[in-house]
Design a protein around this motif. Structure first.
Motif, PDB file in Angstrom:
ATOM      1  N   GLN B 326       2.294   2.246  26.047  1.00  0.00           N
ATOM      2  CA  GLN B 326       3.321   1.420  25.421  1.00  0.00           C
ATOM      3  C   GLN B 326       4.096   2.335  24.482  1.00  0.00           C
ATOM      4  OE1 GLN B 326       1.686  -2.898  24.652  1.00  0.00           O
ATOM      5  NE2 GLN B 326       0.371  -1.457  23.600  1.00  0.00           N
ATOM      6  N   GLY B 327       5.347   2.541  24.781  1.00  0.00           N
ATOM      7  CA  GLY B 327       6.131   3.420  23.927  1.00  0.00           C
ATOM      8  C   GLY B 327       7.371   2.683  23.458  1.00  0.00           C
ATOM      9  N   LYS B 328       7.631   2.766  22.185  1.00  0.00           N
ATOM     10  CA  LYS B 328       8.820   2.082  21.674  1.00  0.00           C
ATOM     11  C   LYS B 328       9.631   3.041  20.817  1.00  0.00           C
ATOM     12  CE  LYS B 328       8.766  -2.470  20.516  1.00  0.00           C
ATOM     13  NZ  LYS B 328       8.558  -3.671  19.709  1.00  0.00           N
ATOM     14  N   ILE B 329      10.905   3.148  21.144  1.00  0.00           N
ATOM     15  CA  ILE B 329      11.809   3.932  20.303  1.00  0.00           C
ATOM     16  C   ILE B 329      12.779   2.941  19.673  1.00  0.00           C
ATOM     17  CG2 ILE B 329      13.696   5.627  20.291  1.00  0.00           C
ATOM     18  CD1 ILE B 329      12.361   6.999  22.663  1.00  0.00           C
ATOM     19  N   ILE B 330      12.853   2.972  18.358  1.00  0.00           N
ATOM     20  CA  ILE B 330      13.785   2.072  17.677  1.00  0.00           C
ATOM     21  C   ILE B 330      14.836   2.910  16.956  1.00  0.00           C
ATOM     22  CG2 ILE B 330      14.039   0.242  15.961  1.00  0.00           C
ATOM     23  CD1 ILE B 330      11.147  -0.530  16.571  1.00  0.00           C
ATOM     24  N   VAL B 331      16.070   2.706  17.338  1.00  0.00           N
ATOM     25  CA  VAL B 331      17.161   3.430  16.685  1.00  0.00           C
ATOM     26  C   VAL B 331      17.834   2.454  15.720  1.00  0.00           C
ATOM     27  CG1 VAL B 331      19.280   4.737  17.016  1.00  0.00           C
ATOM     28  CG2 VAL B 331      17.470   4.839  18.757  1.00  0.00           C
ATOM     29  N   HIS B 332      17.657   2.715  14.430  1.00  0.00           N
ATOM     30  CA  HIS B 332      18.164   1.796  13.416  1.00  0.00           C
ATOM     31  C   HIS B 332      19.684   1.950  13.270  1.00  0.00           C
ATOM     32  CE1 HIS B 332      14.202   0.366  11.860  1.00  0.00           C
ATOM     33  NE2 HIS B 332      13.833   1.380  12.607  1.00  0.00           N
ATOM     34  N   PRO B 333      20.340   0.948  12.636  1.00  0.00           N
ATOM     35  CA  PRO B 333      21.804   0.912  12.611  1.00  0.00           C
ATOM     36  C   PRO B 333      22.456   2.197  12.070  1.00  0.00           C
ATOM     37  CG  PRO B 333      20.930  -1.175  11.850  1.00  0.00           C
ATOM     38  CD  PRO B 333      19.758  -0.273  12.048  1.00  0.00           C
ATOM     39  N   ASP B 334      21.841   2.836  11.082  1.00  0.00           N
ATOM     40  CA  ASP B 334      22.453   4.044  10.514  1.00  0.00           C
ATOM     41  C   ASP B 334      22.200   5.302  11.327  1.00  0.00           C
ATOM     42  OD1 ASP B 334      23.441   2.654   8.441  1.00  0.00           O
ATOM     43  OD2 ASP B 334      21.790   3.129   7.047  1.00  0.00           O
ATOM     44  N   ALA B 335      21.296   5.204  12.300  1.00  0.00           N
ATOM     45  CA  ALA B 335      20.788   6.421  12.946  1.00  0.00           C
ATOM     46  C   ALA B 335      21.697   6.908  14.070  1.00  0.00           C
ATOM     47  CB  ALA B 335      19.373   6.183  13.434  1.00  0.00           C
ATOM     48  N   GLN B 336      22.960   7.226  13.712  1.00  0.00           N
ATOM     49  CA  GLN B 336      23.870   7.770  14.721  1.00  0.00           C
ATOM     50  C   GLN B 336      23.377   9.144  15.173  1.00  0.00           C
ATOM     51  OE1 GLN B 336      25.807   5.797  15.960  1.00  0.00           O
ATOM     52  NE2 GLN B 336      26.503   4.336  14.413  1.00  0.00           N
ATOM     53  N   HIS B 337      23.800   9.540  16.368  1.00  0.00           N
ATOM     54  CA  HIS B 337      23.453  10.848  16.952  1.00  0.00           C
ATOM     55  C   HIS B 337      21.945  11.032  17.117  1.00  0.00           C
ATOM     56  CE1 HIS B 337      27.633  11.523  16.260  1.00  0.00           C
ATOM     57  NE2 HIS B 337      27.475  11.462  14.950  1.00  0.00           N
ATOM     58  N   THR B 338      21.250   9.942  17.289  1.00  0.00           N
ATOM     59  CA  THR B 338      19.824  10.039  17.639  1.00  0.00           C
ATOM     60  C   THR B 338      19.704  10.545  19.065  1.00  0.00           C
ATOM     61  OG1 THR B 338      19.041   8.290  16.178  1.00  0.00           O
ATOM     62  CG2 THR B 338      17.815   8.602  18.214  1.00  0.00           C
ATOM     63  N   ASP B 339      18.703  11.400  19.280  1.00  0.00           N
ATOM     64  CA  ASP B 339      18.369  11.789  20.651  1.00  0.00           C
ATOM     65  C   ASP B 339      16.895  11.435  20.866  1.00  0.00           C
ATOM     66  OD1 ASP B 339      17.741  13.059  23.048  1.00  0.00           O
ATOM     67  OD2 ASP B 339      19.148  14.710  22.683  1.00  0.00           O
ATOM     68  N   GLY B 340      16.636  10.408  21.652  1.00  0.00           N
ATOM     69  CA  GLY B 340      15.249   9.961  21.850  1.00  0.00           C
ATOM     70  C   GLY B 340      14.907   9.912  23.327  1.00  0.00           C
ATOM     71  N   ARG B 341      13.837  10.562  23.675  1.00  0.00           N
ATOM     72  CA  ARG B 341      13.441  10.601  25.087  1.00  0.00           C
ATOM     73  C   ARG B 341      11.966  10.271  25.262  1.00  0.00           C
ATOM     74  NH1 ARG B 341      17.720  12.847  27.719  1.00  0.00           N
ATOM     75  NH2 ARG B 341      19.222  13.284  26.088  1.00  0.00           N
ATOM     76  N   MET B 342      11.669   9.563  26.338  1.00  0.00           N
ATOM     77  CA  MET B 342      10.296   9.116  26.557  1.00  0.00           C
ATOM     78  C   MET B 342      10.029   9.045  28.052  1.00  0.00           C
ATOM     79  SD  MET B 342       8.557   5.657  25.080  1.00  0.00           S
ATOM     80  CE  MET B 342      10.113   4.829  25.098  1.00  0.00           C
ATOM     81  N   LEU B 343       8.921   9.650  28.463  1.00  0.00           N
ATOM     82  CA  LEU B 343       8.598   9.680  29.880  1.00  0.00           C
ATOM     83  C   LEU B 343       7.105   9.417  30.062  1.00  0.00           C
ATOM     84  CD1 LEU B 343       9.764  10.395  32.716  1.00  0.00           C
ATOM     85  CD2 LEU B 343       8.996  12.737  32.308  1.00  0.00           C
TER      86      LEU B 343
END
Lengths: 251, 440
Positions: B326-343
């Motif tokens: 179970q993997g969860k990436i949460i990008v919050h409203p201020d978090a511009q230019h996030t790079d999140g990867r999950m495999l």
């Protein structure tokens, strides 16, 4: 060397080969030509022993022994080699590791000792020279990220390392430009010898300009429709496979 | 399921008798922390499969088996052999309690301290208090807060680099009856510090064990920590591990979990990327057979702009084994230019094996790069035939293909000695136990 008698093969419940007879003597180069879907690849996989290619009738004699019930690895160590139409990429396994595992399996079967790392590298250096294979290609994972030409050269390299008595070349020309084709064909020709037989499977006559066969067979509808010398290939080049498609429909 | 509610909540009988023997019993704040943890645990109750986060993992052992708390006597048990990869600094815990006689603590550079939780509670209680987060966590974390006894505390001071990897060994199951172990661990990396940690979880006995391990990691600006966990307990062990990471500007949290043991293991990682340039890499490889169950659950919160995360979990399941990702990436409203990867990729060697994979993205910012994927499948029959057609026996060919599959994760380990040690562990897990040849 290889004698196929009345071979019937079923894949997923469908009969693909419907009674093949073929005899290949020591040192002979045979070509099997045929239209798409004629059963060419089925024949090559069946000789190599792939799972799911069920022989329902007939036999395949290799050096006089029926090999139909042998596993692929047993056939390989006994001297059968299949050069794949689409060599498989195996990331994470170095090409040299793979070659060494394969060679030592064959050597053990012959009652020879494993080669140590030094002996193996020395032997490999000799073999790669003529095929224009760079060191880098040996260190990389098996076929991973190789170009079409590199993959086919790697197949020929494996053949030259394993020194089989019978090599089946499945569509060795597919995906190759003319320069790559010449390198691969030269590699195959260098491996021709009086005690090594070859069976070349191809759709196009082009390959036969570079690897000249002793005999040509036309496979269509799961049967060998005609056999002859290399002039048969020229005839096919001119007339195509139309007449065999008709024979197949009639049959 | 219906019987669950009728059973008493595990550990309540033992814990509500105010455990005055636990470390820090003389500290008001610690007693208070434990009391609040206990109250929250009682309020939350044991997680059930009815909860979203526990949908695929059923803590059956805790319903079927009555565990007692491991105590000082359980720590004195003799242990025959202890794992070591680097032969350097090594802290050893038996049944969750520190064993000075088995540990080697020299060789740490000035500015770095490594000691037991109990030791820190005595030596620097105020600092320890600042490191223990009491506000969050699900029931098992609350339970841990109530019952935590010992663990490791690593503190690396400003601009200090610990060059050699540090090993921590948890030996469990050394008992005649079922015991429960609660460890609380702290990793505090001050600004510009760097360290590598290898955690071994192994068993030296056959008794059923439950271990509950909570680790908090705080990373200062530009700090970097790599944590490798090698889970190789025997098949009577139930293990819950939960790591909580707070990463500020330009810090890096890197982890690899090798899960190859235990009847049931759940490894949770919660990472908060709280400063620009913060990065986390969460990797895992799981090798599960028999009727074992292995769960990896991750949650990464991208809280500010320009943070990156990268997760790769690959595993192999045989027999009737079951794995969960179970993997969860949460990008919050201020978090511009996030790079999140999950495999997440799983290879199933048996028809009875099962993987439940749930990668999730929750994105509340509009300028981000995120990707996730999950696949599962069998050994590629064409590749198997290819290897066999070169004379490689089927069993060895299968092993080569499993290694090939896991190679993508293993190649991400920077330390060569560690990479080789983990490769050896994978090879020894495979049927036949070795490749039967030289792979150089």
């Amino acid at each position: 060397m290889l004698e196929i008698k009345n071979l019937h093969v079923t894949v997923d419940g469908t009969e693909i080969l419907k009674g093949i007879d073929l005899s290949i003597g020591s040192g002979e180069m045979h070509a099997i030509m045929g239209p798409n879907g004629s059963g060419k690849s089925t024949l090559s996989y069946t000789i190599a022993g792939r799972d799911g290619y069920d022989v329902t009738e007939g036999e395949i004699l290799f050096k006089g022994e029926n090999i139909v019930d042998m596993k692929p690895e047993e056939r390989a160590v006994n001297g059968i080699f299949l050069a794949f139409q689409y060599p498989v990429e195996i990331p994470g396994v170095a090409n040299t590791t793979f070659l060494k595992e394969a060679l030592n399996a064959v050597r053990r079967h012959r009652g020879e000792d494993d080669l140590d790392a030094m002996q193996f590298v020395r032997m490999l250096r000799e073999k790669v020279k003529d095929l224009g294979i760079a060191d880098d290609m040996l260190k990389r994972a098996v076929n991973a990220g190789f170009s079409g030409g590199e993959k086919k050269r790697n197949e020929v390299l494996q053949m030259s390392v394993l020194e089989p008595a019978l090599a089946v070349l499945d569509e060795t020309d597919s995906g190759l430009d003319i320069d790559a084709l010449k390198i691969v064909a030269d590699g195959v020709n260098r491996l021709r010898s009086p005690d090594r037989s070859m069976l070349m499977i191809t759709h196009y006559q082009r390959l036969l300009d570079y690897i000249v066969p002793d005999y040509v067979h036309v496979l269509a509808g799961g049967r060998i429709q005609r056999s002859g010398g290399k002039e048969l290939a020229m005839e096919l080049e001119k007339n195509g496979y139309a007449e065999f498609a008709a024979e197949d429909a009639a049959a | 399921m219906s019987t669950q509610n009728e059973q008493p909540l595990p550990f309540t009988g033992i814990l509500d008798q105010s455990p005055g023997t636990l470390p820090g019993a003389d500290l008001d704040w610690m007693r208070d922390l434990r009391t609040r943890g206990y109250a929250r645990y009682v309020e939350q109750g044991m997680p059930t499969v009815g909860e979203e986060a526990w949908k695929y993992t059923h803590l059956k052992t805790l319903e079927d088996t009555v565990f007692r708390l491991a105590g000082e006597d359980d720590a004195t048990q003799a242990v025959d052999s202890l794992p070591s990869i680097f032969g350097g600094v090594r802290l050893v815990f038996v049944n969750g309690i520190y064993r000075a006689d088995l540990s080697t603590e020299d060789d740490l550079p000035t500015g770095a301290t490594l000691e037991s939780f109990a030791a820190t509670a005595t030596r620097d209680a105020n600092w320890l208090q600042s490191q223990l987060d009491s506000s969050s966590g699900d029931a098992l974390v609350s339970l841990n807060t109530a019952a935590m006894r010992d663990g490791y505390v690593l503190h690396v001071g400003k601009n200090t680099a610990v060059a050699a990897p540090i090993e921590v060994v948890f030996v469990g199951g050394v008992s005649d009856d079922p015991i429960a172990v609660f460890t609380r661990n702290v990793i505090a990396m001050d600004e510009g510090s760097e360290a590598q940690l290898v955690i071994h979880r192994c068993s030296a006995g056959d008794a059923p064990s439950f271990s509950n391990n909570v680790t908090s990691v705080s990373l200062g600006q530009n700090a970097k920590i790599s944590v490798t966990t090698l889970q190789e307990e025997n098949d009577t062990a139930t293990t819950f591990s939960s790591t909580h990471v707070n990463a500020v500007r330009d810090s890096v949290f890197q982890s690899l979990a090798l899960s190859a043991g235990g009847q049931l293991s759940r490894t949770e990682q919660h990472v908060e990327l709280n400063g620009e340039g913060a990065h986390c890499q969460l990797d895992g490889t799981y090798l599960v057979r028999g009727s074992s169950h292995c769960d990896h659950t991750t949650r990464v919160d991208h809280l500010v702009p320009n943070t990156t995360s990268n997760e790769m979990f690959k595993g192999v399941l045989d027999d009737a084994a079951r794995a969960v990702f179970q993997g969860k990436i949460i990008v919050h409203p201020d978090a511009q230019h996030t790079d999140g990867r999950m495999l997440n990729k799983t290879m199933l060697l048996s028809d009875k094996a099962e993987i439940d994979s749930k990668p999730e993205l929750e994105i509340y910012a509009d300028d981000v790069k995120c990707a996730h994927g999950a696949t599962s499948g069998q050994i590629d029959e064409t590749a198997l035939f290819y290897l066999q057609s070169r004379g490689i026996p089927e069993a060895k060919a299968r092993n080569l293909l499993v290694q090939s599959f896991l190679g993508e994760v293993i190649e991400r380990i920077d330390n060569e000695t560690l990479r080789e040690a983990i490769t050896e562990k994978i090879v020894s897990w495979l049927p036949g136990g070795d490749m039967g040849g030289d792979n150089s």
